[in-house]
Design a protein around this motif. Structure first.
Motif, PDB file in Angstrom:
ATOM      1  N   GLU A 219       0.841  -1.205   0.000  1.00 44.27           N
ATOM      2  CA  GLU A 219       0.000   0.000   0.000  1.00 44.27           C
ATOM      3  C   GLU A 219       0.876   1.255   0.000  1.00 44.27           C
ATOM      4  N   LEU A 220       1.969   1.215   0.752  1.00 44.89           N
ATOM      5  CA  LEU A 220       2.886   2.350   0.788  1.00 44.89           C
ATOM      6  C   LEU A 220       3.431   2.631  -0.608  1.00 44.89           C
ATOM      7  N   TRP A 221       3.829   1.577  -1.300  1.00 44.86           N
ATOM      8  CA  TRP A 221       4.355   1.747  -2.659  1.00 44.86           C
ATOM      9  C   TRP A 221       3.290   2.362  -3.573  1.00 44.86           C
ATOM     10  N   ASN A 222       2.082   1.818  -3.523  1.00 42.04           N
ATOM     11  CA  ASN A 222       1.020   2.278  -4.417  1.00 42.04           C
ATOM     12  C   ASN A 222       0.625   3.727  -4.139  1.00 42.04           C
ATOM     13  N   LEU A 223       0.683   4.125  -2.882  1.00 38.24           N
ATOM     14  CA  LEU A 223       0.348   5.501  -2.537  1.00 38.24           C
ATOM     15  C   LEU A 223       1.392   6.481  -3.054  1.00 38.24           C
ATOM     16  N   LEU A 224       2.657   6.075  -2.970  1.00 35.83           N
ATOM     17  CA  LEU A 224       3.743   6.975  -3.362  1.00 35.83           C
ATOM     18  C   LEU A 224       4.087   6.890  -4.843  1.00 35.83           C
ATOM     19  N   MET A 225       3.873   5.724  -5.427  1.00 41.01           N
ATOM     20  CA  MET A 225       4.261   5.505  -6.827  1.00 41.01           C
ATOM     21  C   MET A 225       3.078   4.948  -7.624  1.00 41.01           C
ATOM     22  N   PRO A 226       2.000   5.711  -7.747  1.00 37.64           N
ATOM     23  CA  PRO A 226       0.770   5.183  -8.364  1.00 37.64           C
ATOM     24  C   PRO A 226       0.911   4.860  -9.851  1.00 37.64           C
ATOM     25  N   HIS A 227       1.886   5.426 -10.512  1.00 35.89           N
ATOM     26  CA  HIS A 227       2.021   5.227 -11.958  1.00 35.89           C
ATOM     27  C   HIS A 227       3.145   4.264 -12.325  1.00 35.89           C
ATOM     28  N   GLU A 228       3.682   3.588 -11.303  1.00 34.30           N
ATOM     29  CA  GLU A 228       4.757   2.637 -11.576  1.00 34.30           C
ATOM     30  C   GLU A 228       4.486   1.335 -10.830  1.00 34.30           C
ATOM     31  N   ASN A 229       4.390   0.259 -11.571  1.00 36.04           N
ATOM     32  CA  ASN A 229       4.135  -1.043 -10.955  1.00 36.04           C
ATOM     33  C   ASN A 229       5.398  -1.585 -10.294  1.00 36.04           C
ATOM     34  N   LEU A 230       5.199  -2.187  -9.122  1.00 39.29           N
ATOM     35  CA  LEU A 230       6.309  -2.860  -8.448  1.00 39.29           C
ATOM     36  C   LEU A 230       6.500  -4.212  -9.127  1.00 39.29           C
TER      37      LEU A 230
ATOM     38  N   TYR B 170       0.450   5.987   7.107  1.00 40.11           N
ATOM     39  CA  TYR B 170      -0.520   6.983   7.569  1.00 40.11           C
ATOM     40  C   TYR B 170      -0.295   8.320   6.867  1.00 40.11           C
ATOM     41  N   PHE B 171       0.942   8.779   6.843  1.00 37.92           N
ATOM     42  CA  PHE B 171       1.237  10.058   6.201  1.00 37.92           C
ATOM     43  C   PHE B 171       0.899  10.009   4.716  1.00 37.92           C
ATOM     44  N   SER B 172       1.261   8.908   4.060  1.00 41.00           N
ATOM     45  CA  SER B 172       1.016   8.777   2.621  1.00 41.00           C
ATOM     46  C   SER B 172      -0.473   8.681   2.302  1.00 41.00           C
ATOM     47  N   LYS B 173      -1.249   8.109   3.217  1.00 39.19           N
ATOM     48  CA  LYS B 173      -2.685   7.939   2.983  1.00 39.19           C
ATOM     49  C   LYS B 173      -3.461   9.214   3.270  1.00 39.19           C
ATOM     50  N   HIS B 174      -3.122   9.902   4.366  1.00 38.52           N
ATOM     51  CA  HIS B 174      -3.895  11.070   4.788  1.00 38.52           C
ATOM     52  C   HIS B 174      -3.382  12.383   4.203  1.00 38.52           C
ATOM     53  N   TYR B 175      -2.134  12.386   3.772  1.00 38.28           N
ATOM     54  CA  TYR B 175      -1.549  13.582   3.152  1.00 38.28           C
ATOM     55  C   TYR B 175      -0.811  13.148   1.884  1.00 38.28           C
ATOM     56  N   THR B 176      -1.560  12.541   0.985  1.00 39.22           N
ATOM     57  CA  THR B 176      -0.964  11.932  -0.204  1.00 39.22           C
ATOM     58  C   THR B 176      -0.227  12.950  -1.061  1.00 39.22           C
ATOM     59  N   HIS B 177      -0.834  14.092  -1.277  1.00 33.75           N
ATOM     60  CA  HIS B 177      -0.187  15.125  -2.100  1.00 33.75           C
ATOM     61  C   HIS B 177       1.137  15.559  -1.478  1.00 33.75           C
ATOM     62  N   GLU B 178       1.109  15.830  -0.177  1.00 36.15           N
ATOM     63  CA  GLU B 178       2.324  16.263   0.518  1.00 36.15           C
ATOM     64  C   GLU B 178       3.389  15.171   0.511  1.00 36.15           C
ATOM     65  N   ALA B 179       2.961  13.918   0.708  1.00 36.54           N
ATOM     66  CA  ALA B 179       3.919  12.810   0.729  1.00 36.54           C
ATOM     67  C   ALA B 179       4.621  12.663  -0.621  1.00 36.54           C
ATOM     68  N   ARG B 180       3.860  12.732  -1.707  1.00 34.29           N
ATOM     69  CA  ARG B 180       4.468  12.607  -3.038  1.00 34.29           C
ATOM     70  C   ARG B 180       5.362  13.809  -3.344  1.00 34.29           C
ATOM     71  N   GLN B 181       4.960  14.956  -2.876  1.00 34.83           N
ATOM     72  CA  GLN B 181       5.758  16.161  -3.085  1.00 34.83           C
ATOM     73  C   GLN B 181       7.093  16.061  -2.346  1.00 34.83           C
ATOM     74  N   ILE B 182       7.042  15.594  -1.097  1.00 38.33           N
ATOM     75  CA  ILE B 182       8.270  15.452  -0.308  1.00 38.33           C
ATOM     76  C   ILE B 182       9.158  14.357  -0.890  1.00 38.33           C
TER      77      ILE B 182
END
Length: 293
Positions: free
Chosen positions: A133-144, A179-191
């Motif tokens: 889930e962590l991977w999918n939240l941070l890297m939605p356009h790239e398959n593991l 938790y951070f990636s799920k609740h603040y997805t935009h911020e997590a991807r930005q960071i």
């Protein structure tokens, strides 16, 4: 020497008579004056928790150690001991909230500690699902491409298998990251994107786990009391710990780029500087440290 002498005389003799005179003049005991005079939140609860409000009786000394289920009875016992009328609903409500906050802080620490003690287990389906889930939240356009893969380095893990990076903080480190990636997805991807900076970059996941250790240590040594007592009028929950972690992640990223370290080799030095800054903020009784702020 004179300061120590005055402190001894005050505690030994004058304090008792001062309390007696104030009760005579106001009709209220010291505990009533504290709970009625201090603002809601940390100032009030810390006054109760530190034992400064009439801690000379056993029932009051025991009050700050009660469990959640015993709070109601404890409030009644304190009011009986201090001869406070039951119709003083303001006192009753304020003491109830303070004791809930004190017992809740202790319970929260135990819950966080128990989660930290759970080692990441690649054979545990729930653990694996959270990692994916962590991977999918941070890297939605790239398959593991595989569970063991160099791709994990793209989100800041050290090697092919992230489970080795969770040794220090156990499952707590992963839960915080998710938790951070799920609740603040935009911020997590930005960071995460900023962490790949060619000069000021850092390992996103590893730093995230390191900040879990920071949040955990601040909770353990009691530094988070003022913050938590100010944001919840009752029992602090795991949710509130996760929210504080989110604040740390967001603020550390800003701090790192403001400081412009020469290289990642100086991470510990800047991490400690950031840690000291946060500890300084937490000394303020009115402190609230959330990502929204």
């Amino acid at each position: 020497m004179w300061g120590r002498l005055w402190g001894f005389l005050y505690n030994k003799y004058f304090r008792f008579w001062l309390k007696w005179v104030l009760r005579l003049l106001t009709g209220k005991c010291e505990l009533q004056r504290v709970l009625g005079g201090a603002a809601a939140g940390a100032r009030r609860t810390l006054s109760v928790g530190n034992g400064g409000a009439g801690a000379g009786t056993e029932v009051l000394r025991n009050a700050v150690h009660v469990e959640e289920a015993e709070v109601e009875k404890c409030v009644r016992d304190v009011m009986k001991e201090k001869r406070i009328e039951q119709r003083d609903t303001g006192f009753k409500a304020n003491l109830h909230i303070s004791l809930l906050q004190i017992s809740g802080y202790k319970k929260l620490y135990l819950n966080v500690e128990n989660l930290r003690k759970v080692p990441y287990d690649s054979e545990n389906e729930e653990h694996e699902e959270q990692l994916i889930e962590l991977w999918n939240l941070l890297m939605p356009h790239e398959n593991l491409k595989a569970r063991i893969s160099k791709q994990w380095c793209d989100i800041g893990f050290q090697g092919d298998d992230p489970k080795t990076d969770f040794r220090g903080m156990g499952l707590l480190g992963l839960v915080n990251l998710v938790y951070f990636s799920k609740h603040y997805t935009h911020e997590a991807r930005q960071i995460l994107s900023r962490s790949n900076h060619p000069k000021l970059g850092y390992s996103y996941a590893i730093v995230g786990i390191n900040l879990t250790e920071m949040a955990y240590s601040l909770l353990k040594n009691g530094a988070l009391k003022s913050h938590l007592y100010n944001i919840v009028a009752g029992l602090p929950q795991m949710e509130h710990f996760h929210q504080f972690y989110c604040y740390l992640v967001y603020e550390f990223d800003k701090f790192w780029f403001e400081e412009e370290p020469e290289s990642i080799m100086h991470f510990n030095q800047y991490r400690e500087k950031f840690h000291e800054r946060v500890k300084g903020l937490l000394l303020d009784c009115n402190v609230i440290l959330t990502l929204q702020n």
